[in-house]
Write an enzyme that holds these catalytic residues in place. Structure first.
Site, PDB file in Angstrom:
ATOM      1  N   TYR A  76      -9.138   4.270   3.195  1.00 46.51           N
ATOM      2  CA  TYR A  76      -8.197   3.686   4.165  1.00 46.51           C
ATOM      3  C   TYR A  76      -8.662   3.937   5.595  1.00 46.51           C
ATOM      4  CZ  TYR A  76      -4.790   2.961   0.383  1.00 46.51           C
ATOM      5  OH  TYR A  76      -4.142   2.566  -0.767  1.00 46.51           O
TER       6      TYR A  76
HETATM    7  N1  LIG Z   1      -3.736   1.247  -4.901  1.00 39.41           N
HETATM    8  C1  LIG Z   1      -3.969   0.192  -4.169  1.00 39.41           C
HETATM    9  O1  LIG Z   1      -4.848  -0.630  -4.468  1.00 39.41           O
HETATM   10  C2  LIG Z   1      -3.147  -0.032  -2.937  1.00 39.41           C
HETATM   11  C3  LIG Z   1      -3.272  -1.232  -2.232  1.00 39.41           C
HETATM   12  C4  LIG Z   1      -2.479  -1.423  -1.106  1.00 39.41           C
HETATM   13  C5  LIG Z   1      -1.601  -0.423  -0.692  1.00 39.41           C
HETATM   14  N2  LIG Z   1      -1.530   0.751  -1.370  1.00 39.41           N
HETATM   15  C6  LIG Z   1      -0.608   1.827  -0.949  1.00 39.41           C
HETATM   16  O2  LIG Z   1       0.712   1.297  -0.851  1.00 39.41           O
HETATM   17  C7  LIG Z   1       1.230   1.543   0.448  1.00 39.41           C
HETATM   18  C8  LIG Z   1       2.202   0.452   0.806  1.00 39.41           C
HETATM   19  O3  LIG Z   1       1.537  -0.812   0.769  1.00 39.41           O
HETATM   20  P1  LIG Z   1       1.817  -1.898   1.871  1.00 39.41           P
HETATM   21  O4  LIG Z   1       1.603  -1.305   3.241  1.00 39.41           O
HETATM   22  O5  LIG Z   1       1.050  -3.100   1.506  1.00 39.41           O
HETATM   23  O6  LIG Z   1       3.400  -2.099   1.660  1.00 39.41           O
HETATM   24  P2  LIG Z   1       4.377  -3.286   2.045  1.00 39.41           P
HETATM   25  O7  LIG Z   1       5.705  -2.644   2.157  1.00 39.41           O
HETATM   26  O8  LIG Z   1       4.234  -4.412   1.113  1.00 39.41           O
HETATM   27  O9  LIG Z   1       3.884  -3.799   3.476  1.00 39.41           O
HETATM   28  C9  LIG Z   1       4.041  -3.002   4.636  1.00 39.41           C
HETATM   29  C10 LIG Z   1       3.961  -3.912   5.856  1.00 39.41           C
HETATM   30  O10 LIG Z   1       5.057  -4.810   5.856  1.00 39.41           O
HETATM   31  C11 LIG Z   1       5.572  -4.956   7.168  1.00 39.41           C
HETATM   32  N3  LIG Z   1       6.917  -4.365   7.168  1.00 39.41           N
HETATM   33  C12 LIG Z   1       7.335  -3.276   6.478  1.00 39.41           C
HETATM   34  N4  LIG Z   1       8.636  -3.047   6.693  1.00 39.41           N
HETATM   35  C13 LIG Z   1       9.066  -4.012   7.520  1.00 39.41           C
HETATM   36  C14 LIG Z   1      10.313  -4.310   8.094  1.00 39.41           C
HETATM   37  N5  LIG Z   1      11.389  -3.551   7.839  1.00 39.41           N
HETATM   38  N6  LIG Z   1      10.410  -5.393   8.920  1.00 39.41           N
HETATM   39  C15 LIG Z   1       9.335  -6.165   9.174  1.00 39.41           C
HETATM   40  N7  LIG Z   1       8.094  -5.940   8.655  1.00 39.41           N
HETATM   41  C16 LIG Z   1       7.974  -4.858   7.826  1.00 39.41           C
HETATM   42  C17 LIG Z   1       4.623  -4.213   8.081  1.00 39.41           C
HETATM   43  O11 LIG Z   1       3.616  -5.147   8.443  1.00 39.41           O
HETATM   44  P3  LIG Z   1       2.882  -5.137   9.882  1.00 39.41           P
HETATM   45  O12 LIG Z   1       1.962  -3.970   9.833  1.00 39.41           O
HETATM   46  O13 LIG Z   1       2.196  -6.452   9.913  1.00 39.41           O
HETATM   47  O14 LIG Z   1       3.949  -4.964  10.917  1.00 39.41           O
HETATM   48  C18 LIG Z   1       4.062  -3.153   7.157  1.00 39.41           C
HETATM   49  O15 LIG Z   1       2.822  -2.650   7.570  1.00 39.41           O
HETATM   50  C19 LIG Z   1      -0.002   1.669   1.334  1.00 39.41           C
HETATM   51  O16 LIG Z   1       0.246   2.392   2.524  1.00 39.41           O
HETATM   52  C20 LIG Z   1      -0.941   2.400   0.410  1.00 39.41           C
HETATM   53  O17 LIG Z   1      -0.656   3.779   0.437  1.00 39.41           O
HETATM   54  C21 LIG Z   1      -2.275   0.949  -2.498  1.00 39.41           C
END
Ligand SMILES: NC(=O)c1ccc[n+]([C@@H]2O[C@H](COP(=O)([O-])OP(=O)(O)OC[C@H]3O[C@@H](n4cnc5c(N)ncnc54)[C@H](OP(=O)(O)O)[C@@H]3O)[C@@H](O)[C@H]2O)c1
Length: 367
Positions: free
Chosen positions: A60
């Site tokens: 990351y």
């Molecule tokens: N194992 C794997 O392959 C894998 C892959 C991906 C992620 N992960 C893990 O899963 C975690 C979560 O994944 P994700 O970040 O993709 O989760 P997600 O909840 O699907 O997306 C988070 C993004 O959504 C937006 N967001 C979140 N809350 C919001 C709200 N209340 N209002 C408006 N926009 C909002 C933001 O985007 P903006 O940044 O554009 O503002 C934020 O960065 C990661 O941090 C990581 O630890 C694992």
């Protein structure tokens, strides 16, 4: 459901919050995410609210995520209270054939790198980040077991692996006395439900807690993206890069977003909270990894389990996002089960574990 109510992960004795904090947004190296000031505020907010489960990976933001997380944990003096999870698999760009993949040489190299960047001498949970299609499960499980024996790793997990591979790994652990797999990290949300074909049942049957990634489909399910408006935020930055994890603009998904908006309006909750609540209560899910690039987003999302989503509203979301069962999974739908049980109600697990099969009529009865 406050964050400081903890549940054991899989069949382990490790207690974790049902909402974990994803640290993939710590750092701006990938063209999105948060600067250090905001990352620290996100961390502080999560731990102040009682959260104890934080997810990162060596890859990351090219190592920044682990390094900042390690710094925040040390400054807060919380190493003992927190459950830190990291992952290895990806090559960090040094053109070293054994500097990536899941083999023993890379696994042992990677864990040292993560420990160093995080400034700790143990990881609470260490995952294979993704299946490399090459390394036998025996090699991974034996090496992980060695790491548990050495004290550098407390529990182990698998992320982004086929169900057969996880089943083989867990069976090896059971029969050879290796440390079992406690967590299965997979993508899951209203727009990505493929894990329901195999992994959800696998996880409940074999004692692995599912930790959900991208529960908001990178922000789509917060309602911030509109079909007829140019996308900003992460999905805007990543829209042409070809990685399927970020390609969410489709007619099917817009229809799901519309139903989510209606349901959220009816219950008077933000769309993000409703989407997180729905996924957190699906079978097999142990913890939902919440992502945020700003503290206000996290603050919003941490309220996701403070209310009960009425069954009728949850069902509407489930129906709106339903997908056809491909072969062989259509054999496991109620229509085919009806042909097996001839109208009887069959359930072999306690209520709440998984739904019993209910069939009406006889022969090809469908409920
Ligand atoms: N194992 C794997 O392959 C894998 C892959 C991906 C992620 N992960 C893990 O899963 C975690 C979560 O994944 P994700 O970040 O993709 O989760 P997600 O909840 O699907 O997306 C988070 C993004 O959504 C937006 N967001 C979140 N809350 C919001 C709200 N209340 N209002 C408006 N926009 C909002 C933001 O985007 P903006 O940044 O554009 O503002 C934020 O960065 C990661 O941090 C990581 O630890 C694992």
């Amino acid at each position: 459901m406050p964050l400081d109510t903890y549940y054991t992960l899989g069949r382990s004795g490790l207690r974790v919050s049902r909402l974990s904090l994803g640290a993939m947004t710590f750092g701006t190296e990938w063209g999105w995410g948060s600067d250090k000031h905001n990352a620290r505020r996100i961390f502080d907010l999560y731990v102040e609210r009682g959260g104890n489960f934080i997810d990162t990976a060596d890859v990351y933001t090219n190592g920044t995520s682990e390094a900042w997380l390690g710094e925040f944990v040390a400054d807060a003096g919380l190493r003992d209270r927190l459950v830190l999870a990291s992952k290895y698999t990806f090559n960090l760009g040094d053109r070293n054939a054994n500097g990536g993949g899941n083999g023993r040489k890379n696994l042992l190299r990677a864990v040292e790198g993560s420990l160093k960047r995080l400034g700790t001498d143990y990881l609470d949970l260490f995952y294979v980040h993704a299946w490399d299609q090459l390394t036998p499960a025996e090699e991974v499980m034996r090496t992980m077991d060695d790491l548990v024996s050495s004290g550098k790793v407390r529990h182990i997990g698998l992320s982004d692996v086929p169900a057969w591979y996880a089943a083989r790994a867990q069976t090896l652990a059971e029969w050879r006395g290796f440390e079992p797999v406690s967590a299965l990290q997979l993508q899951y949300s209203l727009v990505e439900r493929n894990l329901e074909h195999e992994h959800a049942r696998l996880a409940t049957e074999l004692g692995m807690g599912i930790t959900v990634w991208s529960p908001l489909a990178s922000g789509l399910l917060s309602g911030r993206y509109r079909k007829d408006a140019a996308p900003e935020g992460r999905l805007g930055v990543m829209k042409d890069n070809g990685n399927p994890a970020f390609q969410h603009f489709s007619e099917r998904n817009w229809r799901i977003v519309e139903e989510l908006e209606r349901v959220a309006g009816e219950i008077g909750r933000p769309m993000a909270q409703v989407a997180l609540n729905w996924v957190a209560n699906r079978p097999g899910v142990a913890s939902v990894i919440v992502g945020a690039s700003r503290p206000e987003q996290l603050s919003d999302n941490l309220g996701a389990l403070d209310f009960e989503l009425p069954a009728a509203l949850a069902e509407r979301l489930t129906r709106a996002s339903d997908m056809p069962a491909p072969f062989p999974y259509y054999f496991f739908t109620n229509a085919m089960q009806g042909m097996m049980y001839g109208g009887a109600t069959v359930g072999d697990k306690p209520a709440g574990y998984r739904a019993p099969v209910r069939v009406s009529g006889s022969g090809s009865g469908v409920e």
